[in-house]
Motif scaffolding. Structure first.
Motif: not given
Length: 903
Positions: A792-798, A800-810, A812-817
């Motif tokens: 249930g935690g949220l990611n704040l990540s660059v 990169d790696g798995w987060w580049a294909e996981a983040y959908d804008g809602l 978790g949180f993204a650092i940069g573009t």
């Protein structure tokens, strides 16, 4: 003491006189199954049968003593179960560890031991209560049933006697007939209490480590010692007397729970209707051999350092859950990875501690001939030898090679002592042992793998040994054998940095691979060419990743972005092919859900996703039910885990300070550090500089304002190790640790020493936000953030790696573009500014925006979305199913159709 005082009177026919000549034995002295069956019918119970058979063997072999010692459930101690000649009152009470005495030596080496004069032997130990003082000679043989050591059969004589080869052989054959009786006696006759036996059975298979109920049984026996022993059930049971176990079981009403856990473990191990049985039956006779330099299974088994090992541990656990026939192959590191301590200046100190093999859930691997498996590898400078341990990981086996054996040179006895220690010479010898030795260990156990899966390049030499074996078996030359073996090889690369791939010079290669090269019929230059990007560059070193890529039919990176990076990195290996056609695809990593999911969250999922949901965790529809969970229930569950994390951090922080003899005032402050109401950000990983643990400190004034905001405070918990030879990484770590002494940050920044699976588990289960800010694109995958998702935690990540294909804008949180810059300083500055902006404008406001019930509804909505959209995708079950369908089954020739055009 004379034999007559040993508790039984025997006739002259039974005890030969001192001067009597012992006649050679022949086949008439071997026990038959019919005789054992008759004795069993007479006795009725296994213990009585054992006593009758022991008496018969003593008479047949004309010895003064014949005894059977059984392995206790801990497999670290022997107990006298039946005897003719020793004092009968010792039966059931005389115990010895397998590392003491001559009987222990038989169990330890799993081979016969014959001694003419026992008192001259260095392993002699006198057990006065048994009445052994009159006996001079000793012959012991292992009792093995269905490939598993059950105990030791021993004969002794008053007169010094040299046991002949045929006598040893005859007693070994008698032991083979007796072993099933011993096995039954161990199982049915309960030489120890049933609850203790069942607890030991649970402890000997690492299945308990991902079953919350089984884990809780050990913890409740003695919570204080459980924590002090690093959650090691074998160490706990080894020091608890039976009376204490029984007392605790009565007080806590544990008997029913122990029986329930034991029954579930048996059902799990014996289940045959698994996903693997349906989709990977071709692997059952020829399983997957999964090679990895490290395996992170549990904190009590210290043979891992970080992400690569934890991934391998999660892989083998999910293979077990899915029923994929898979055998892991690794090395047993006697001192593991280092223990981390920080001095008063915050500088990392390393400490290496030996691991007691008797306190680990492993036993000697037994070969096809009933002997303990050993391997030997010839080099130009002599042979390297290793014994092989077997560890049970659910339904799967893990084989670990250990070079600390007699016959090895001192440097080789230390070869497997430390993980990632030593120079290039140590590294190549470790990798030779892992690859060549690991493949030979499989064959010695009668395992012919259908697939070789190389988890990173460390084990690449296994393919060369497989080729040599195929050449020998099928009468092929090297060029004919290569395609037959390569089609069965899958290679996974994890390293997006060129410097991170192992390379060896020509001298080291010839010294260590020379004999194998001879067997392959290759010249030195031809062998070197297999590990060179440019085969014609005679100055290029041998690269293990190049070897893996050249000799595998399937190669993969561990995330989509990492696949792009890997194709660009290795395009030179495939001249004439455009970068996108380089044959390196990707299977994104996932995590083993039962190992990382908090029990509280597990119970919440049971209520809302349906009982048995975790058996289908790789299927998207299973996770849809999270949207039906009441917001308050989910938030309260998270807060309970957060409180548990803060309690853990405070306890560890105080212990650290006490170790450094900090003043009492400091200890008191650390005991109250951190607030349950503050936004808690976690960062825990290896302190390599590219992971930028100190990116958050780029602007001290900005971060000071954030952590000291009385209305919306932020606090940070850190953990991680720097490589012993990485001084820049140590300086970053020191910078973080020093903030604990800064008045601005003293209650808001805490660094926890000695990052391991236990620390990681607490962090990923309790933080509000997981911070990950590597320098893109240097994070191959990363899996720690995936563990946070489950809880249930949220990611704040660059990105990169798995987060580049996981983040959908809602979710978790993204650092940069996702954009990078060729100037590293510009890159870091830009990412640092983005990090502060996202914290200030997105993360902090959403966390502190509460409704009239005090619930952060927007935050909880994002929690649910991250669980629903990512729980199934970044799940080790999905990962292992992908490997099975796309790599293992095709490699083993198990596909029913394949209509792809020929490349």
């Amino acid at each position: 003491m004379a034999p007559s005082n040993a508790g039984s009177q025997r006739s002259e026919e039974e005890i030969p006189a001192a001067a009597q000549t012992v006649q050679p034995l022949d086949a008439a002295y071997v026990l038959t199954l019919e005789e054992i069956g008759n004795l069993a019918a007479e006795g009725g119970k296994p213990a009585e049968t054992l006593t009758n058979v022991v008496a018969l063997i003593g008479r047949r072999f004309k010895t003064d003593v014949c005894s059977a010692y059984l392995l206790e459930p801990d497999r670290s101690n022997l107990i006298l179960a039946a005897t003719l000649g020793l004092r009968p009152q010792c039966v059931g009470t005389l115990r010895m560890a397998v590392n003491e005495g001559l009987a222990g030596l038989v169990a330890e080496q799993v081979q016969p031991v014959a001694v003419e004069q026992v008192k001259n032997h260095p392993r002699f130990k006198y057990f006065s209560e048994a009445g052994e003082e009159a006996y001079q000679s000793f012959l012991g043989v292992p009792l093995i049933d269905r490939g598993v050591l059950q105990g030791v059969l021993v004969v002794q004589t008053v007169v010094a006697r040299i046991f002949q080869e045929n006598e040893i052989r005859m007693l070994t054959e008698a032991a083979a007939q007796l072993a099933p009786v011993v096995s039954e006696a161990r199982t049915l006759d309960r030489f120890v209490a049933p609850i203790q036996e069942r607890l030991w059975t649970l402890a000997r298979n690492l299945w308990w480590s991902w079953d919350h109920e089984a884990t809780s049984l050990f913890r409740e026996l003695d919570p204080v010692r459980w924590r002090q022993l690093n959650h090691n059930p074998i160490a706990l049971l080894a020091e608890m007397p039976l009376s204490m176990i029984e007392q605790r079981a009565r007080d806590l009403v544990l008997h029913g729970r122990v029986n329930y856990a034991y029954r579930r473990q048996r059902e799990y191990l014996e289940a045959d209707r698994t996903w693997g049985a349906r989709h990977a039956g071709v692997l059952r006779p020829r399983p997957v051999a999964y090679f990895s330099a490290e395996f992170g299974l549990h904190e009590s088994v210290p043979i891992y350092s970080g992400g690569l090992g934890v991934l391998a541990g999660d892989h083998i656990k999910s293979a077990s859950d899915l029923g994929i026939p898979l055998v892991g192959i690794g090395l047993f590191y006697g001192q593991g990875y280092f223990r981390q301590r920080l001095d008063r200046s915050g500088w990392q100190q390393e400490e290496y501690l030996p691991t007691d093999v008797n306190l680990l859930p492993m036993e000697p691997a037994i070969g096809t001939k009933g002997e303990a498996v050993t391997v030997q590898i010839e080099t130009r400078s002599g042979a390297i030898r290793a014994k092989v341990w077997r560890m049970k990981v659910g339904r799967c086996d893990l084989l670990l090679l250990d070079s600390n054996v007699e016959g090895n040179a001192p440097e080789d006895r230390e070869l497997t002592s430390r993980l990632y220690g030593g120079d290039g010479r140590v590294r190549i010898r470790q990798e030779l042992l892992l690859g060549v030795g690991g493949f030979r260990a499989l064959r010695a156990m009668g395992i012919t793998p259908g697939v070789l899966h190389l988890n990173e390049g460390h084990s690449g030499f296994a393919v060369l040994e497989a080729i040599r074996s195929r050449m020998q078996e099928e009468g092929l030359n090297f060029d004919q054998a290569v395609p037959r073996v390569s089609r069965e090889v899958s290679f996974t690369t994890h390293t997006p940095v060129p410097a991170g791939h192992d390379r060896f010079d020509a001298g080291l290669m010839e010294e260590h691979l020379g004999p194998l090269r001879d067997s392959l019929g290759l010249s030195h230059e031809r062998l070197m060419a297999l590990g060179r990007e440019n085969p014609h560059n005679h100055n290029e070193e041998f690269c293990m990743t190049v070897l893996g890529l050249k000799l595998s039919s399937r190669a993969n990176a561990v995330s989509s972005l990492h696949g792009e990076v890997s194709r660009a990195m290795w395009t030179g290996l495939y001249p004439g092919k455009p970068e996108e056609a380089v044959p390196i695809r990707h299977i994104t990593n996932g995590v083993h859900v039962p190992s990382w999911l908090a029990p509280q969250m597990f119970r919440l999922y049971d209520r809302h996703l349906g009982t048995g949901w975790h058996e289908h965790g790789g299927e998207p529809q299973i996770w849809e039910g999270i949207e039906n969970v009441d917001d308050g229930e989910l938030w309260e569950t998270h807060l309970s885990l957060k409180a548990r994390l803060l309690e853990f951090v405070r306890l560890r922080a105080v212990e650290q300070a006490e170790r450094r003899s900090e003043p009492a005032k400091t200890l008191q402050a650390l005991g109250r550090v951190l607030s349950p109401d503050a936004l808690t950000v976690g960062f825990a990983r290896r302190f390599a500089t590219y992971k930028r643990a100190n990116l958050i400190l780029a602007d001290i004034e900005k971060i000071a304002l954030m952590v000291n905001d009385p209305k919306r405070p932020v606090q940070f918990v850190f953990a991680g190790k720097a490589h012993p030879r990485d001084d820049p990484g140590k300086r970053v770590l020191q910078q973080i640790a020093e903030l604990m002494r800064d008045k601005q940050f003293a209650n808001k920044f805490v660094f926890i020493e000695d990052y391991d699976i236990n620390v990681g588990r607490h962090f990923v289960q309790g933080v509000d936000v997981w911070l990950n800010n590597p320098r893109r694109p240097l994070e191959a995958s990363g899996t720690s953030g995936q563990k946070v998702v489950l809880n249930g935690g949220l990611n704040l990540s660059v990105l990169d790696g798995w987060w580049a294909e996981a983040y959908d804008g809602l979710n978790g949180f993204a650092i940069g573009t996702g954009r990078t810059h060729s100037n590293m300083d510009v890159h870091d500055t830009r990412d640092g500014e983005d990090l502060y902006r996202v914290l200030r404008e997105e993360v902090i406001p959403l966390f502190y925006q509460r409704d009239r019930d005090g619930l952060p509804r927007g935050w909880i909505k994002r929690m649910k979305r991250t669980i629903r959209t990512l729980g199934w995708r970044f799940n080790a079950d999905r990962m292992v199913m992908d490997y099975t369908v796309k790599c293992y089954v095709p490699a083993a020739g198990g596909t029913s159709s394949d209509m792809r055009p020929a490349s």
